[in-house]
Design a protein around this motif. Structure first.
Motif, PDB file in Angstrom:
ATOM      1  N   ALA A   1       0.998  -0.777  -0.448  1.00  0.00           N
ATOM      2  CA  ALA A   1       0.021   0.008   0.063  1.00  0.00           C
ATOM      3  C   ALA A   1       0.989   1.048   0.135  1.00  0.00           C
ATOM      4  O   ALA A   1       1.799   1.275   0.307  1.00  0.00           O
ATOM      5  CB  ALA A   1      -0.761   0.021   1.356  1.00  0.00           C
ATOM      6  N   LYS A   2       0.068   2.526  -0.695  1.00  0.00           N
ATOM      7  CA  LYS A   2       1.252   3.737  -0.462  1.00  0.00           C
ATOM      8  C   LYS A   2      -0.149   4.709  -0.223  1.00  0.00           C
ATOM      9  O   LYS A   2      -1.063   4.823  -0.527  1.00  0.00           O
ATOM     10  CB  LYS A   2       1.515   4.363  -1.677  1.00  0.00           C
ATOM     11  CG  LYS A   2       1.778   5.686  -1.857  1.00  0.00           C
ATOM     12  CD  LYS A   2       2.284   5.912  -3.444  1.00  0.00           C
ATOM     13  CE  LYS A   2       2.953   7.490  -3.170  1.00  0.00           C
ATOM     14  NZ  LYS A   2       3.654   7.694  -4.776  1.00  0.00           N
ATOM     15  N   VAL A   3      -0.025   5.152   1.412  1.00  0.00           N
ATOM     16  CA  VAL A   3      -0.792   6.319   1.868  1.00  0.00           C
ATOM     17  C   VAL A   3      -0.076   7.465   1.326  1.00  0.00           C
ATOM     18  O   VAL A   3       0.809   7.831   2.432  1.00  0.00           O
ATOM     19  CB  VAL A   3      -1.100   5.516   3.088  1.00  0.00           C
ATOM     20  CG1 VAL A   3      -2.075   6.446   4.008  1.00  0.00           C
ATOM     21  CG2 VAL A   3      -1.783   4.292   3.399  1.00  0.00           C
ATOM     22  N   GLU A   4      -0.601   8.655   1.093  1.00  0.00           N
ATOM     23  CA  GLU A   4       0.134   9.351   1.395  1.00  0.00           C
ATOM     24  C   GLU A   4      -1.043  10.950   1.213  1.00  0.00           C
ATOM     25  O   GLU A   4      -2.339  10.909   0.774  1.00  0.00           O
ATOM     26  CB  GLU A   4       0.942   9.706  -0.454  1.00  0.00           C
ATOM     27  CG  GLU A   4       1.688  11.657  -0.301  1.00  0.00           C
ATOM     28  CD  GLU A   4       1.820  11.123  -1.948  1.00  0.00           C
ATOM     29  OE1 GLU A   4       2.173  12.355  -2.441  1.00  0.00           O
ATOM     30  OE2 GLU A   4       2.362  10.607  -2.664  1.00  0.00           O
ATOM     31  N   VAL A   5      -0.605  11.912   2.118  1.00  0.00           N
ATOM     32  CA  VAL A   5      -1.207  12.682   1.720  1.00  0.00           C
ATOM     33  C   VAL A   5      -0.646  13.530   1.345  1.00  0.00           C
ATOM     34  O   VAL A   5       0.355  14.495   0.782  1.00  0.00           O
ATOM     35  CB  VAL A   5      -0.576  13.088   3.791  1.00  0.00           C
ATOM     36  CG1 VAL A   5      -1.755  15.100   4.138  1.00  0.00           C
ATOM     37  CG2 VAL A   5      -1.401  12.786   4.841  1.00  0.00           C
ATOM     38  N   TYR A   6      -1.679  14.633   0.420  1.00  0.00           N
ATOM     39  CA  TYR A   6      -1.714  15.037  -1.269  1.00  0.00           C
ATOM     40  C   TYR A   6      -1.790  17.528  -0.217  1.00  0.00           C
ATOM     41  O   TYR A   6      -2.914  17.781   0.527  1.00  0.00           O
ATOM     42  CB  TYR A   6      -2.687  15.074  -1.527  1.00  0.00           C
ATOM     43  CG  TYR A   6      -2.041  14.315  -2.769  1.00  0.00           C
ATOM     44  CD1 TYR A   6      -1.346  13.403  -2.545  1.00  0.00           C
ATOM     45  CD2 TYR A   6      -2.296  14.931  -4.560  1.00  0.00           C
ATOM     46  CE1 TYR A   6      -0.652  12.466  -3.524  1.00  0.00           C
ATOM     47  CE2 TYR A   6      -1.749  13.760  -5.133  1.00  0.00           C
ATOM     48  CZ  TYR A   6      -0.868  13.158  -5.333  1.00  0.00           C
ATOM     49  OH  TYR A   6      -0.546  11.984  -6.401  1.00  0.00           O
ATOM     50  N   ALA A   7      -1.424  17.834  -0.603  1.00  0.00           N
ATOM     51  CA  ALA A   7      -1.132  19.533   0.052  1.00  0.00           C
ATOM     52  C   ALA A   7      -2.316  19.925  -0.554  1.00  0.00           C
ATOM     53  O   ALA A   7      -2.443  20.379  -1.592  1.00  0.00           O
ATOM     54  CB  ALA A   7       0.050  20.097  -0.308  1.00  0.00           C
ATOM     55  N   ALA A   8      -3.464  19.120  -0.821  1.00  0.00           N
ATOM     56  CA  ALA A   8      -4.863  20.054  -1.042  1.00  0.00           C
ATOM     57  C   ALA A   8      -5.901  19.744  -0.340  1.00  0.00           C
ATOM     58  O   ALA A   8      -5.793  19.551   0.558  1.00  0.00           O
ATOM     59  CB  ALA A   8      -5.003  18.629  -3.233  1.00  0.00           C
ATOM     60  N   GLY A   9      -7.430  20.341  -0.663  1.00  0.00           N
ATOM     61  CA  GLY A   9      -8.467  20.205  -0.230  1.00  0.00           C
ATOM     62  C   GLY A   9      -8.839  18.825  -0.216  1.00  0.00           C
ATOM     63  O   GLY A   9      -9.227  18.305  -1.208  1.00  0.00           O
ATOM     64  N   HIS A  10     -10.205  19.060   0.106  1.00  0.00           N
ATOM     65  CA  HIS A  10     -10.886  17.427   0.224  1.00  0.00           C
ATOM     66  C   HIS A  10     -11.907  17.394  -0.834  1.00  0.00           C
ATOM     67  O   HIS A  10     -12.413  18.823  -1.164  1.00  0.00           O
ATOM     68  CB  HIS A  10     -11.390  17.386   1.915  1.00  0.00           C
ATOM     69  CG  HIS A  10     -12.211  16.207   1.358  1.00  0.00           C
ATOM     70  ND1 HIS A  10     -12.215  15.038   2.302  1.00  0.00           N
ATOM     71  CD2 HIS A  10     -13.858  15.844   0.871  1.00  0.00           C
ATOM     72  CE1 HIS A  10     -13.122  14.438   1.604  1.00  0.00           C
ATOM     73  NE2 HIS A  10     -14.615  14.734   0.810  1.00  0.00           N
ATOM     74  N   GLY A  11     -11.328  16.453  -1.511  1.00  0.00           N
ATOM     75  CA  GLY A  11     -12.502  16.903  -3.347  1.00  0.00           C
ATOM     76  C   GLY A  11     -11.694  17.540  -4.286  1.00  0.00           C
ATOM     77  O   GLY A  11     -11.638  17.725  -5.345  1.00  0.00           O
ATOM     78  N   TRP A  12      -9.866  17.503  -3.615  1.00  0.00           N
ATOM     79  CA  TRP A  12      -9.251  18.341  -4.966  1.00  0.00           C
ATOM     80  C   TRP A  12      -9.280  17.719  -6.147  1.00  0.00           C
ATOM     81  O   TRP A  12      -9.190  17.593  -7.361  1.00  0.00           O
ATOM     82  CB  TRP A  12      -8.002  18.017  -3.941  1.00  0.00           C
ATOM     83  CG  TRP A  12      -6.671  16.594  -4.477  1.00  0.00           C
ATOM     84  CD1 TRP A  12      -6.445  16.842  -6.527  1.00  0.00           C
ATOM     85  CD2 TRP A  12      -6.333  15.853  -3.763  1.00  0.00           C
ATOM     86  NE1 TRP A  12      -5.672  16.168  -5.800  1.00  0.00           N
ATOM     87  CE2 TRP A  12      -5.914  14.983  -4.632  1.00  0.00           C
ATOM     88  CE3 TRP A  12      -7.630  15.569  -2.448  1.00  0.00           C
ATOM     89  CZ2 TRP A  12      -5.641  13.975  -3.844  1.00  0.00           C
ATOM     90  CZ3 TRP A  12      -6.585  14.155  -2.421  1.00  0.00           C
ATOM     91  CH2 TRP A  12      -6.161  13.152  -2.344  1.00  0.00           C
ATOM     92  N   THR A  13      -9.730  15.835  -6.440  1.00  0.00           N
ATOM     93  CA  THR A  13      -9.761  15.186  -7.328  1.00  0.00           C
ATOM     94  C   THR A  13     -10.670  15.387  -8.998  1.00  0.00           C
ATOM     95  O   THR A  13     -10.989  14.763 -10.078  1.00  0.00           O
ATOM     96  CB  THR A  13      -9.755  13.242  -7.082  1.00  0.00           C
ATOM     97  OG1 THR A  13     -10.437  13.135  -6.439  1.00  0.00           O
ATOM     98  CG2 THR A  13      -8.038  13.680  -6.364  1.00  0.00           C
ATOM     99  N   VAL A  14     -11.810  15.781  -8.303  1.00  0.00           N
ATOM    100  CA  VAL A  14     -13.765  15.931  -8.968  1.00  0.00           C
ATOM    101  C   VAL A  14     -13.398  18.025  -9.258  1.00  0.00           C
ATOM    102  O   VAL A  14     -13.796  18.669  -8.023  1.00  0.00           O
ATOM    103  CB  VAL A  14     -14.446  15.602  -8.051  1.00  0.00           C
ATOM    104  CG1 VAL A  14     -15.491  16.165  -8.180  1.00  0.00           C
ATOM    105  CG2 VAL A  14     -14.205  13.875  -6.800  1.00  0.00           C
ATOM    106  N   LYS A  15     -13.496  17.585 -10.851  1.00  0.00           N
ATOM    107  CA  LYS A  15     -14.102  18.331 -11.464  1.00  0.00           C
ATOM    108  C   LYS A  15     -15.102  19.528 -10.846  1.00  0.00           C
ATOM    109  O   LYS A  15     -16.234  18.647 -10.059  1.00  0.00           O
ATOM    110  CB  LYS A  15     -13.474  18.179 -12.398  1.00  0.00           C
ATOM    111  CG  LYS A  15     -12.268  18.478 -12.951  1.00  0.00           C
ATOM    112  CD  LYS A  15     -12.713  18.447 -14.834  1.00  0.00           C
ATOM    113  CE  LYS A  15     -11.695  17.710 -15.015  1.00  0.00           C
ATOM    114  NZ  LYS A  15     -11.523  17.702 -16.735  1.00  0.00           N
ATOM    115  N   GLY A  16     -15.193  21.033 -11.030  1.00  0.00           N
ATOM    116  CA  GLY A  16     -16.861  20.994 -10.671  1.00  0.00           C
ATOM    117  C   GLY A  16     -16.622  21.403  -9.231  1.00  0.00           C
ATOM    118  O   GLY A  16     -17.323  22.766  -8.661  1.00  0.00           O
TER     119      GLY A  16
END
Length: 286
Positions: free
Chosen positions: A247-262
């Motif tokens: 497994a890879k567990v990583e924290v992205y420097a982004a807000g919740h929902g950063w992968t979903v356009k809109g």
């Protein structure tokens, strides 16, 4: 599941009306083909899948032409099946996968489950989801996952010699975990993007499914989610190690929902990085 207040930042998605749901499909199809370099044309259609609890409406995508490809189940976020997730399914299929994007709320309402715009900051809008969320349970998801994978395995486009992948967003993160636990012999890869409630004290916590699975995991956590629950990443890492699951567990420097356009917190650069990690996972594990 993730709580409503975890959606800090994912404020608006105005592409949710039934009319827009249909009209955007054609427009997005052209854009997706262009983005994919038009190298792989995609066949798409709305389908109905029989489950132990009824009939689920879903969107199905696969590459055009003869051949067979690994299958993937995409679990949406809390607002459900809508154009942005259709685009996601289309894009993944263009990379060489048979993709099913089900409506997780099919027991209550066909997609789209929210009409018009949706604002997480509006209590009235959040109340709309309160009527739907009880329909999505751990046990129900396990039954649905088995039905969805059986459906995919019955398609001539699915390469049954390859493992199945599953990915989930927000609420869908736990659903992807439950899918691997429900059909461990078929699921080879699990991805969670800003998933909420992956590790809890509940008797049906998603992390408790790990010991019975045979999948590789990718868990990408939003920075603001990590700040709210800083222990979760380490708890998950320990759970993966105990279950002997890669497994890879990583924290992205982004807000919740950063992968979903809109959404207002959509971050294109980091969303593309996450997408590249997803494709690499599927290439290794399926």
């Amino acid at each position: 599941m993730c709580d409503d207040d975890i959606h800090q930042g994912l404020i608006e998605d105005t592409s949710l009306s039934r009319r827009t749901f249909g009209l955007m499909g054609a427009a997005v199809a052209g854009l997706a083909a262009t983005a994919a370099g038009a190298a792989t044309s995609v066949v798409e259609k709305d389908v109905e899948v029989k489950t132990a609890d009824g009939v689920a409406d879903a969107a199905l995508y696969h590459p055009e032409g003869k051949g067979s490809w690994p299958a993937v189940v995409i679990w949406t976020d809390v607002v459900g099946l809508r154009p942005v997730f259709r685009e996601m399914g289309r894009r993944l299929a263009a990379s060489g996968y048979v993709v099913l994007v089900p409506n997780p709320y099919y027991r209550v309402k066909r997609a789209p489950v929210v009409e018009g715009g949706f604002n997480f900051a509006n209590p009235d809008d959040r109340a709309k989801l309160a009527l739907l969320r009880p329909a999505v349970t751990a046990d129900g998801t396990a039954r649905d996952a088995a039905a969805f994978i059986t459906y995919l395995d019955g398609l001539p486009q699915t390469d049954r010699k390859k493992k199945v992948g599953t990915q989930g967003y927000c609420m869908g993160g736990p659903l992807a975990f439950y899918t691997a636990g429900a059909v461990p012999g078929r699921v080879g890869a699990v991805a969670s993007f800003h998933g909420g409630g992956l590790y809890t004290e509940a008797a049906n916590s998603p992390h408790l499914t790990l010991a019975k699975t045979h999948a590789e995991y990718l868990v990408l956590i939003a920075d603001n989610d990590d700040k709210k629950e800083p222990a979760v990443k380490d708890q998950l890492k320990a759970a993966f190690a105990e279950a002997k699951r890669p497994a890879k567990v990583e924290v992205y420097a982004a807000g919740h929902g950063w992968t979903v356009k809109g959404g207002q917190v959509y971050d294109e650069a980091l969303a593309e990085k996450a997408w590249a990690e997803l494709l690499a996972l599927y290439k290794r594990s399926l």
